[in-house]
Design a protein around this motif. Structure first.
Motif, PDB file in Angstrom:
ATOM      1  N   ARG A   8       0.810  -1.223   0.000  1.00 23.59           N
ATOM      2  CA  ARG A   8       0.000   0.000   0.000  1.00 23.59           C
ATOM      3  C   ARG A   8       0.844   1.275   0.000  1.00 23.59           C
ATOM      4  NH1 ARG A   8      -1.600   1.722   5.470  1.00 23.59           N
ATOM      5  NH2 ARG A   8      -0.321   0.609   6.976  1.00 23.59           N
ATOM      6  N   LYS A   9       2.187   1.094   0.036  1.00 19.24           N
ATOM      7  CA  LYS A   9       3.115   2.224  -0.002  1.00 19.24           C
ATOM      8  C   LYS A   9       2.791   3.256   1.085  1.00 19.24           C
ATOM      9  CE  LYS A   9       5.368   0.815  -3.691  1.00 19.24           C
ATOM     10  NZ  LYS A   9       4.853  -0.559  -3.716  1.00 19.24           N
ATOM     11  N   SER A  10       2.475   2.740   2.271  1.00 15.98           N
ATOM     12  CA  SER A  10       2.130   3.613   3.387  1.00 15.98           C
ATOM     13  C   SER A  10       2.248   2.843   4.699  1.00 15.98           C
ATOM     14  CB  SER A  10       0.701   4.138   3.216  1.00 15.98           C
ATOM     15  OG  SER A  10       0.259   4.832   4.367  1.00 15.98           O
ATOM     16  N   THR A  11       2.511   3.580   5.783  1.00 18.05           N
ATOM     17  CA  THR A  11       2.508   2.987   7.129  1.00 18.05           C
ATOM     18  C   THR A  11       1.458   3.685   7.990  1.00 18.05           C
ATOM     19  OG1 THR A  11       4.279   4.500   7.789  1.00 18.05           O
ATOM     20  CG2 THR A  11       4.933   2.298   7.059  1.00 18.05           C
ATOM     21  N   GLU A  12       0.485   4.296   7.339  1.00 14.45           N
ATOM     22  CA  GLU A  12      -0.580   4.995   8.071  1.00 14.45           C
ATOM     23  C   GLU A  12      -1.311   4.018   8.993  1.00 14.45           C
ATOM     24  OE1 GLU A  12      -4.540   7.736   7.158  1.00 14.45           O
ATOM     25  OE2 GLU A  12      -3.353   6.902   5.512  1.00 14.45           O
ATOM     26  N   GLY A  13      -1.589   4.458  10.209  1.00 10.69           N
ATOM     27  CA  GLY A  13      -2.270   3.611  11.184  1.00 10.69           C
ATOM     28  C   GLY A  13      -1.332   2.763  12.007  1.00 10.69           C
ATOM     29  N   LEU A  14      -0.020   2.932  11.788  1.00  9.01           N
ATOM     30  CA  LEU A  14       0.979   2.150  12.515  1.00  9.01           C
ATOM     31  C   LEU A  14       1.757   3.081  13.431  1.00  9.01           C
ATOM     32  CD1 LEU A  14       1.714  -0.871  12.377  1.00  9.01           C
ATOM     33  CD2 LEU A  14       3.582  -0.272  10.842  1.00  9.01           C
ATOM     34  N   SER A  15       1.770   2.786  14.724  1.00  5.04           N
ATOM     35  CA  SER A  15       2.460   3.632  15.695  1.00  5.04           C
ATOM     36  C   SER A  15       3.957   3.346  15.691  1.00  5.04           C
ATOM     37  CB  SER A  15       1.877   3.392  17.099  1.00  5.04           C
ATOM     38  OG  SER A  15       2.680   4.009  18.071  1.00  5.04           O
ATOM     39  N   VAL A  16       4.751   4.375  15.432  1.00  8.29           N
ATOM     40  CA  VAL A  16       6.204   4.200  15.426  1.00  8.29           C
ATOM     41  C   VAL A  16       6.729   3.991  16.849  1.00  8.29           C
ATOM     42  CG1 VAL A  16       6.804   6.653  15.623  1.00  8.29           C
ATOM     43  CG2 VAL A  16       8.348   5.099  14.420  1.00  8.29           C
ATOM     44  N   LEU A  58      11.952   1.555   9.506  1.00  5.28           N
ATOM     45  CA  LEU A  58      12.552   2.219   8.337  1.00  5.28           C
ATOM     46  C   LEU A  58      11.495   2.557   7.294  1.00  5.28           C
ATOM     47  CD1 LEU A  58      15.790   0.043   8.000  1.00  5.28           C
ATOM     48  CD2 LEU A  58      15.583   2.336   8.987  1.00  5.28           C
ATOM     49  N   GLN A  59      10.476   1.705   7.167  1.00  2.00           N
ATOM     50  CA  GLN A  59       9.381   2.005   6.236  1.00  2.00           C
ATOM     51  C   GLN A  59       8.620   3.253   6.653  1.00  2.00           C
ATOM     52  OE1 GLN A  59       7.278  -1.793   6.306  1.00  2.00           O
ATOM     53  NE2 GLN A  59       7.881  -2.205   4.196  1.00  2.00           N
ATOM     54  N   VAL A  60       8.459   3.459   7.960  1.00  2.00           N
ATOM     55  CA  VAL A  60       7.787   4.673   8.446  1.00  2.00           C
ATOM     56  C   VAL A  60       8.534   5.914   7.967  1.00  2.00           C
ATOM     57  CG1 VAL A  60       7.246   6.043  10.511  1.00  2.00           C
ATOM     58  CG2 VAL A  60       6.743   3.588  10.472  1.00  2.00           C
ATOM     59  N   TYR A  61       9.857   5.903   8.102  1.00  2.00           N
ATOM     60  CA  TYR A  61      10.648   7.059   7.694  1.00  2.00           C
ATOM     61  C   TYR A  61      10.737   7.190   6.164  1.00  2.00           C
ATOM     62  CZ  TYR A  61      11.944   7.388  12.577  1.00  2.00           C
ATOM     63  OH  TYR A  61      11.892   7.523  13.949  1.00  2.00           O
ATOM     64  N   TRP A  62      10.594   6.078   5.478  1.00  2.00           N
ATOM     65  CA  TRP A  62      10.634   6.105   4.006  1.00  2.00           C
ATOM     66  C   TRP A  62       9.316   6.616   3.422  1.00  2.00           C
ATOM     67  CZ3 TRP A  62      13.828   5.984   0.019  1.00  2.00           C
ATOM     68  CH2 TRP A  62      13.330   5.632  -1.249  1.00  2.00           C
ATOM     69  N   TYR A  63       8.205   6.088   3.896  1.00  2.00           N
ATOM     70  CA  TYR A  63       6.904   6.437   3.321  1.00  2.00           C
ATOM     71  C   TYR A  63       6.309   7.714   3.916  1.00  2.00           C
ATOM     72  CZ  TYR A  63       6.846   1.786   1.196  1.00  2.00           C
ATOM     73  OH  TYR A  63       7.145   0.667   0.453  1.00  2.00           O
ATOM     74  N   CYS A  64       6.450   7.896   5.236  1.00  2.00           N
ATOM     75  CA  CYS A  64       5.809   9.044   5.891  1.00  2.00           C
ATOM     76  C   CYS A  64       6.687  10.287   5.900  1.00  2.00           C
ATOM     77  CB  CYS A  64       5.407   8.684   7.323  1.00  2.00           C
ATOM     78  SG  CYS A  64       4.116   7.431   7.425  1.00  2.00           S
ATOM     79  N   TYR A  65       7.971  10.098   6.219  1.00  2.00           N
ATOM     80  CA  TYR A  65       8.869  11.247   6.365  1.00  2.00           C
ATOM     81  C   TYR A  65       9.720  11.502   5.114  1.00  2.00           C
ATOM     82  CZ  TYR A  65       7.551  11.022  11.273  1.00  2.00           C
ATOM     83  OH  TYR A  65       6.844  11.002  12.453  1.00  2.00           O
ATOM     84  N   LYS A  66       9.613  10.615   4.141  1.00  2.00           N
ATOM     85  CA  LYS A  66      10.295  10.783   2.839  1.00  2.00           C
ATOM     86  C   LYS A  66      11.807  10.939   2.978  1.00  2.00           C
ATOM     87  CE  LYS A  66       6.194  10.875   1.026  1.00  2.00           C
ATOM     88  NZ  LYS A  66       5.640   9.674   0.355  1.00  2.00           N
ATOM     89  N   TRP A  67      12.384  10.162   3.894  1.00  2.00           N
ATOM     90  CA  TRP A  67      13.843  10.191   4.016  1.00  2.00           C
ATOM     91  C   TRP A  67      14.479   9.612   2.767  1.00  2.00           C
ATOM     92  CZ3 TRP A  67      15.582   8.432   9.615  1.00  2.00           C
ATOM     93  CH2 TRP A  67      15.123   9.395  10.547  1.00  2.00           C
ATOM     94  N   SER A  68      15.681  10.087   2.458  1.00  2.00           N
ATOM     95  CA  SER A  68      16.406   9.580   1.293  1.00  2.00           C
ATOM     96  C   SER A  68      16.924   8.175   1.575  1.00  2.00           C
ATOM     97  CB  SER A  68      17.564  10.517   0.948  1.00  2.00           C
ATOM     98  OG  SER A  68      18.520  10.499   1.993  1.00  2.00           O
ATOM     99  N   ILE A  69      17.270   7.468   0.521  1.00  2.00           N
ATOM    100  CA  ILE A  69      17.749   6.090   0.655  1.00  2.00           C
ATOM    101  C   ILE A  69      19.061   6.040   1.428  1.00  2.00           C
ATOM    102  CG2 ILE A  69      19.003   6.117  -1.533  1.00  2.00           C
ATOM    103  CD1 ILE A  69      16.986   3.159  -0.057  1.00  2.00           C
TER     104      ILE A  69
END
Length: 239
Positions: A8-16, A58-69
């Motif tokens: 789903r290319k998202s981690t919405e609804g998941l508590s970091v 890491l997915q939270v920071y990739w999908y939500c915060y748009k961190w670079s690779i």
């Protein structure tokens, strides 16, 4: 859970916060399992769970915060170093406590992972109640619950049942069941909400149709009355 986030290319609804607490809790339990010489499966399990939890972080920071690779890769290395260093330190500390017969210290370090994992559920509960939806898949909840059940059963086949280790598994089973009940409850609520919405839409549609028929009927009646009046007027003029 990681695969679901990827799809789903998202981690919405998941508590970091939950993910970090689970990461630390599984690291602590993994160290306890090694020091207490539990079954190989019970030693590998928390390590794998911590690995997948780190991927979710890491997915939270990739999908939500748009961190670079590059930042994601650096974060991965730092998390691995943190995990390995603390894991070895706790492991050796528990071994030393076991050798010195410091039962209270061993019990505390064995219960500590359960506390981290249990507390980690509550931020997720908050997110679920706030969103009125449980994002975790039913498959993950089922798998996690069965993992806790079978891990507890496997402890019974050891030379001595490890009550301290069983606390972690039993807490996970209990809180997973609560999560499953919440998921079922919100599913029923959404289904009922959709049914009510459909009934409301239908009643509004029927009401609009009735109003339309009434308006058309009045218009036809007025037209007929106007036609009759015009006809009567022409007759009067003719007379």
């Amino acid at each position: 859970m990681s695969w679901q986030n990827y799809k789903r290319k998202s981690t919405e609804g998941l508590s970091v916060i939950m993910l970090y607490l689970w990461f630390i809790g599984n690291m602590l339990y993994g160290a306890y399992a090694v020091a207490d010489k539990l079954y190989v499966g019970l030693i590998i399990q928390p390590q794998l769970f911590a690995l997948f939890t780190m991927i979710n972080i890491l997915q939270v920071y990739w999908y939500c915060y748009k961190w670079s690779i590059s930042v994601i890769a650096l974060s991965c290395v730092l998390l691995c170093i943190f995990y390995a260093g603390l894991h070895i330190g706790i492991w050796k500390g528990i071994e030393h406590a076991i050798d010195e017969k410091q039962d209270s210290a061993v019990t505390f370090l064995g219960i500590l992972p359960a506390i981290f994992i249990a507390v980690g559920f509550f931020p997720e509960f908050y997110v679920c109640i706030k969103e009125k939806y449980v994002e975790m898949s039913s498959f993950f909840i089922l798998l996690d619950t069965l993992g806790g059940v079978f891990s507890t059963i496997s402890l019974a086949f050891d030379h001595t049942f490890d009550y301290v280790a069983s606390i972690t598994y039993l807490i996970v089973v209990l809180l997973d069941l609560i999560l499953a009940l919440m998921k079922f409850y919100f599913y029923i609520r959404r289904k009922q909400g959709k049914s009510r919405s459909e009934l409301t839409d239908r009643s509004e549609e029927n009401s609009n149709q009735r109003n339309s028929f009434t308006a058309n009927g009045k218009a036809n009646s007025n037209a007929q009355e106007s036609s009759h009046s015009s006809h009567d007027s022409n007759l009067e003029r003719g007379l």
